[in-house]
Write a protein that holds these residues in place. Structure first.
Motif, PDB file in Angstrom:
ATOM      1  N   UNK A  13      53.895   7.853 -27.047  1.00 13.34           N
ATOM      2  CA  UNK A  13      52.529   8.289 -26.739  1.00 13.34           C
ATOM      3  C   UNK A  13      52.546   9.437 -25.738  1.00 13.34           C
ATOM      4  N   UNK A  14      53.307   9.278 -24.652  1.00 23.22           N
ATOM      5  CA  UNK A  14      53.425  10.319 -23.631  1.00 23.22           C
ATOM      6  C   UNK A  14      54.911  10.563 -23.391  1.00 23.22           C
ATOM      7  N   UNK A  15      55.349  11.753 -23.708  1.00 24.88           N
ATOM      8  CA  UNK A  15      56.761  12.093 -23.542  1.00 24.88           C
ATOM      9  C   UNK A  15      57.005  12.626 -22.129  1.00 24.88           C
ATOM     10  N   UNK A  16      58.109  12.171 -21.547  1.00 26.76           N
ATOM     11  CA  UNK A  16      58.524  12.658 -20.232  1.00 26.76           C
ATOM     12  C   UNK A  16      59.847  13.391 -20.411  1.00 26.76           C
ATOM     13  N   UNK A  17      59.747  14.700 -20.502  1.00 29.54           N
ATOM     14  CA  UNK A  17      60.948  15.493 -20.773  1.00 29.54           C
ATOM     15  C   UNK A  17      60.982  16.692 -19.834  1.00 29.54           C
ATOM     16  N   UNK A  18      62.129  16.874 -19.156  1.00 29.32           N
ATOM     17  CA  UNK A  18      62.336  17.999 -18.237  1.00 29.32           C
ATOM     18  C   UNK A  18      61.227  18.078 -17.184  1.00 29.32           C
ATOM     19  N   UNK A  19      60.813  16.913 -16.722  1.00 26.89           N
ATOM     20  CA  UNK A  19      59.804  16.866 -15.664  1.00 26.89           C
ATOM     21  C   UNK A  19      58.395  17.157 -16.139  1.00 26.89           C
ATOM     22  N   UNK A  20      58.194  17.215 -17.431  1.00 26.57           N
ATOM     23  CA  UNK A  20      56.876  17.546 -17.980  1.00 26.57           C
ATOM     24  C   UNK A  20      56.356  16.393 -18.832  1.00 26.57           C
ATOM     25  N   UNK A  21      55.104  15.977 -18.593  1.00 25.34           N
ATOM     26  CA  UNK A  21      54.466  14.939 -19.397  1.00 25.34           C
ATOM     27  C   UNK A  21      53.695  15.596 -20.535  1.00 25.34           C
ATOM     28  N   UNK A  22      53.921  15.126 -21.767  1.00 24.81           N
ATOM     29  CA  UNK A  22      53.284  15.712 -22.951  1.00 24.81           C
ATOM     30  C   UNK A  22      52.747  14.605 -23.837  1.00 24.81           C
ATOM     31  N   UNK A  23      51.487  14.714 -24.215  1.00 22.10           N
ATOM     32  CA  UNK A  23      50.876  13.738 -25.132  1.00 22.10           C
ATOM     33  C   UNK A  23      51.307  14.082 -26.546  1.00 22.10           C
ATOM     34  N   UNK A  24      51.779  13.085 -27.285  1.00 26.45           N
ATOM     35  CA  UNK A  24      52.257  13.297 -28.653  1.00 26.45           C
ATOM     36  C   UNK A  24      51.102  13.182 -29.644  1.00 26.45           C
ATOM     37  N   UNK A 105      70.027   8.238 -14.110  1.00 26.26           N
ATOM     38  CA  UNK A 105      70.423   9.361 -14.946  1.00 26.26           C
ATOM     39  C   UNK A 105      69.359  10.454 -15.004  1.00 26.26           C
ATOM     40  N   UNK A 106      68.135  10.130 -14.636  1.00 23.59           N
ATOM     41  CA  UNK A 106      67.078  11.147 -14.731  1.00 23.59           C
ATOM     42  C   UNK A 106      67.256  12.242 -13.685  1.00 23.59           C
ATOM     43  N   UNK A 107      67.851  11.892 -12.571  1.00 25.13           N
ATOM     44  CA  UNK A 107      68.038  12.889 -11.533  1.00 25.13           C
ATOM     45  C   UNK A 107      66.749  13.181 -10.790  1.00 25.13           C
ATOM     46  N   UNK A 108      65.700  13.483 -11.503  1.00 26.64           N
ATOM     47  CA  UNK A 108      64.406  13.802 -10.904  1.00 26.64           C
ATOM     48  C   UNK A 108      63.428  12.689 -11.268  1.00 26.64           C
ATOM     49  N   UNK A 109      63.030  11.924 -10.256  1.00 26.82           N
ATOM     50  CA  UNK A 109      62.137  10.794 -10.506  1.00 26.82           C
ATOM     51  C   UNK A 109      60.695  11.107 -10.127  1.00 26.82           C
ATOM     52  N   UNK A 110      60.368  12.405 -10.067  1.00 26.65           N
ATOM     53  CA  UNK A 110      59.033  12.765  -9.590  1.00 26.65           C
ATOM     54  C   UNK A 110      57.925  12.239 -10.508  1.00 26.65           C
ATOM     55  N   UNK A 111      58.230  12.018 -11.793  1.00 27.90           N
ATOM     56  CA  UNK A 111      57.196  11.529 -12.710  1.00 27.90           C
ATOM     57  C   UNK A 111      57.096  10.011 -12.744  1.00 27.90           C
ATOM     58  N   UNK A 112      57.982   9.310 -12.039  1.00 26.60           N
ATOM     59  CA  UNK A 112      57.904   7.842 -12.034  1.00 26.60           C
ATOM     60  C   UNK A 112      56.555   7.379 -11.500  1.00 26.60           C
ATOM     61  N   UNK A 113      56.101   8.039 -10.440  1.00 25.02           N
ATOM     62  CA  UNK A 113      54.808   7.658  -9.867  1.00 25.02           C
ATOM     63  C   UNK A 113      53.668   7.896 -10.842  1.00 25.02           C
TER      64      UNK A 113
END
Length: 548
Positions: A13-24, A105-113
């Motif tokens: 539904x919502x992709x989290x790729x390269x720090x960017x959230x995208x609605x599918x 493995x994500x390295x950047x967890x800024x989108x976890x919140x």
């Protein structure tokens, strides 16, 4: 859920790729077809804590959401599975499985919140899944709940620094369920058995004091108390041991620990029985299209760098829904108008009466489908558009009437026009005959039904277009009548002259006869012809000469 929609497996539904959230798009297109109310259950927790297993059980499947069997997090972003609700007919159960929080493995967890916040915003039941026991470490791992006020607003605020009252959130936030996996302790306090809910309440108990240590201890607990008034806890013993854990989705229930199977069934039963339909501000029930718009609105706000605002999301949803409701109302109005109006109407009032009835129905359609129409903004817009539609129907009514009347006039007056072309009225008295025939045809036209409101105007327009023809016939009639009178006068004069000549001839014959008689008389001694006879003959001769 649409009867022809069946999701054999979850999709992103919502992709989290390269720090960017995208609605599918594929997922939102599926939501758009779900017309039923939705019960939305979202699960959040650290990676590799078995979230996906519970979601598969809620879907009634052994597999679907990826379980994984290594330290790598399999679920990225938020995945969705829509299934018919097993306990609520005509409802759809929407399951949202989120990527594991804190994946190394994500390295950047800024989108976890943001993943955590979106799960809260979109769900009607929020499940937090953890391992072991509920201790301070587990609370520290739930630090995302303390960040909610920094990531989400319940209402638009004039000041970004303003701290919102938790009561604003309570009206929007889902019910809270904490699932504790691989729990190996006994549920006892002071050797007395306690329930899992009592265990959660004890874990959430606040400490007294004002030190930084006490503040840190209390903060996540306070947030859970404030944001989630309704709380529930489920304890799960380990399902099995050793390498079998890697094959969990392939194992049958009889291969799992009996207590784990029972606890899983209890969890599923609670979710099915007690999870509420997703609602938004104003008590508005959420269906698939509304959930779709909420997803798009929240992710768009995050992408812009803004804080998702729940009230703004509802207003945006109202904009979309009410605009669509206006279109459905207008479509209904046009459909029923075309069914009921027989063009052309005999009077304008007949059309306006039908319009009033259809307008009421269209307004009812709008009211049924709309919500949160502040100050009746959208309903007023509907009224304006309905007035425009009414005017369009009135113009169509005028045009239909004019077209029908023109066709009728051409048909009725065709014999008269043919008579004019053939010169039938080009004779003395023809104009009077023309007027008589025209009046007969006008009466025939007036008696014809269903001409509409342009009947008289179109008739006068036609008659004006034929004024030159009528004038020509009148002038021809006048010219022919004058000539005819001259001919008659000449004929009368000729007849009078002919009669006088005939009389003169008769007199001459009589005079000749008398002359001959006179000669005979002279021979025979007869008296002469009296002088008066000769005088009469001379008078007639003069008269005849005068006539000629």
């Amino acid at each position: 859920m649409a009867t022809d929609l069946w999701m054999p497996a979850p999709i992103c539904l919502i992709e989290n790729s390269k720090g960017q959230l995208t609605v599918k798009q594929e997922a939102t297109e599926i939501l758009a077809t779900v017309t039923q109310p939705v019960v939305v259950v979202a699960i959040v927790g650290l990676y590799r804590t078995g979230k996906s297993y519970l979601m598969n059980k809620l879907a009634g499947q052994k597999s679907g959401f990826s379980l994984g069997s290594t330290v790598q997090s399999h679920t990225k972003g938020i995945w969705m599975w829509c299934v018919p609700h097993p306990k609520k007919p005509n409802h759809t159960l929407v399951l949202l499985d989120t990527e594991g929080l804190g994946d190394v493995e994500k390295g950047d967890n800024k989108n976890d919140g943001w993943i955590f916040a979106l799960a809260v915003l979109l769900s009607s039941t929020f499940v937090y899944n953890s391992m072991g026991i509920i201790n301070q470490q587990a609370m520290d791992q739930l630090h995302y709940v303390t960040e909610l006020t920094k990531r989400v607003r319940a209402q638009p605020s004039p000041s970004t620094a303003e701290v919102e009252d938790s009561t604003n959130f309570i009206n929007f936030f889902p019910d809270f369920v904490w699932t504790v996996r691989d729990f190996t302790l006994e549920l006892k306090i002071n050797e007395q058995p306690i329930t899992s809910d009592e265990y959660l309440e004890k874990a959430l108990k606040l400490k007294e004091g004002t030190s930084d240590e006490v503040h840190t201890f209390n903060l996540p607990r306070q947030c859970i108390h404030q944001f989630f008034p309704k709380k529930k806890c489920f304890i799960f013993e380990p399902p099995t041991h050793g390498k079998k854990l890697a094959q969990l989705e392939k194992l049958h229930d009889n291969e799992l620990e009996a207590n784990f199977v029972e606890q899983t069934e209890s969890f599923c039963s609670y979710i099915f029985q007690h999870s509420k339909v997703k609602m938004v501000q104003g008590g508005i029930t959420v269906n698939g299209p509304r959930l779709q718009n909420l997803v798009l609105t929240y992710v768009e706000a995050i992408t812009r760098g803004d804080m998702p605002c729940m009230e703004n999301a509802v207003l945006a949803l109202a904009q979309i829904e009410n605009s669509a409701a206006i279109q459905r109302a207008l479509t209904h109005y046009e459909e029923v108008m075309r069914q009921r109006v027989q063009f052309p109407t005999e009077t304008l009032q007949e059309l306006l009466d039908i319009h009033a009835s259809c307008e009421r129905e269209a307004t009812e359609v709008f009211i049924e489908d709309s919500f949160k129409d502040v100050d009746q903004k959208f309903q007023k817009a509907l009224v304006i558009q309905l007035e425009a539609k009414r005017d369009a129907f009135c113009n169509q009514n005028l045009n239909e009437s004019a077209q029908r009347c023109r066709a009728l006039l051409q048909d009725i007056f065709r014999p008269l026009e043919e008579g004019v072309k053939q010169g039938f009225f080009s004779k003395p008295g023809g104009y009077g005959l023309f007027l008589q025939k025209k009046q007969e045809l006008i009466e025939k036209y007036n008696q014809h039904p269903r001409k509409g409101i342009q009947a008289e105007a179109t008739l006068q327009e036609y008659l004006r277009s034929k004024e030159d023809v009528a004038k020509t016939i009148e002038q021809t009639d006048q010219a022919l009548t004058a000539k005819e009178k001259e001919i008659v006068a000449e004929q009368e004069k000729a007849q009078a002259a002919e009669a006088a000549a005939k009389q003169l001839q008769e007199l001459q014959m009589r005079n000749q006869e008398r002359q001959e008689q006179k000669k005979k008389s002279q021979l025979g001694g007869v008296k002469e012809v009296p002088a008066r006879v000769e005088a009469e003959v001379n008078r007639w001769c003069k008269h005849v000469r005068k006539l000629f």
